[in-house]
Design a protein around this motif. Structure first.
Motif: not given
Length: 243
Positions: A80-100
């Motif tokens: 998830g760290d890798v996936l959400y970082q990538a989505l954040y990098d291209i502007g499709l996630a509000s943050q780069s981490t997913a903890l809870t």
């Protein structure tokens, strides 16, 4: 929105596969030492993201100490760290981490799901468990159909599980069925299907899947779906994320 929320609730209560039920609940009881103070979710993990998503990401199954612990797809583990970082990098996630599940993460125009909703032993669902879980994915696809334009499938298992689901949901899947490959792009009646290596530690640690490779596939699929991303440039010009 109500229909998708209802589907998510029903998925969370599923007990159709005895082996998976036993495993996910055993993991939730015994826990991992690093998470000894957590109350594990220990149930099937529903999809995550908006009901009007233009892009869908299909994984494999929740991780035993990731989604099975937090109750949200790709949350609380290295994949998830890798996936959400990538989505954040291209502007499709509000943050780069997913903890809870309540960390405030939002996805913009994209939803994440899997063909198997319970954490399996050794991260390997059986073909029978995959097929038993398929109706949930078919229902999710039907609910997303009005807005859905692209799908990124992570890994060969997800690809093999997703193609029959698309067929059952009414899309025409080519015969013979297209083979999985990183960067493969298949048109399906107004929907474009993309293949991408899974964001597993085995792939990311060995360099089989690099952050750049992941961003390229996700970015291409997002562009095909008409998603611009909430980048600083778009915010400055007042352009909406779904352009």
């Amino acid at each position: 929105m109500d229909a998708l929320a209802d589907l998510d609730r029903r998925i969370s209560g599923c007990r159709a596969c005895p082996r998976l039920v036993e495993w996910r609940e055993e993991v939730a009881r015994t826990k991992r030492a690093a998470f000894a103070d957590w109350t594990y979710w220990g149930r099937p993990v529903p999809g995550f993201g908006p009901a009007d998503a233009r892009m869908l990401i299909v994984g494999l199954a929740p991780a035993a100490h990731g989604g099975n612990r937090t109750g949200r797809m790709f949350t609380g583990d290295r994949s998830g760290d890798v996936l959400y970082q990538a989505l954040y990098d291209i502007g499709l996630a509000s943050q780069s981490t997913a903890l809870t599940a309540d960390d405030g993460l939002e996805l913009y125009g994209v939803r994440v799901t899997s063909p198997v909703h319970c954490a399996p032993p050794a991260n390997k669902p059986t073909p029978g468990e995959r097929d038993t879980c398929r109706p949930w994915l078919v229902q999710e696809l039907n609910l997303l159909r009005p807005t859905l334009r692209t799908v990124v499938v992570l890994g060969a298992f997800g690809w093999q599980a997703a193609l029959p689901a698309f067929a059952e949901a009414g899309w025409s899947v080519p015969r013979p069925r297209p083979a999985f490959g990183h960067g493969v792009r298949v048109p399906l009646d107004g929907l474009e299907l993309f293949g991408c290596f899974h964001v597993s530690q085995r792939n990311t640690f060995t360099g089989k899947l690099t952050p750049q490779m992941l961003r390229e596939v996700l970015g291409t699929a997002a562009k095909a779906a008409g998603l611009r991303g909430r980048t600083a440039e778009n915010e400055a010009t007042g352009l909406p994320y779904d352009g």
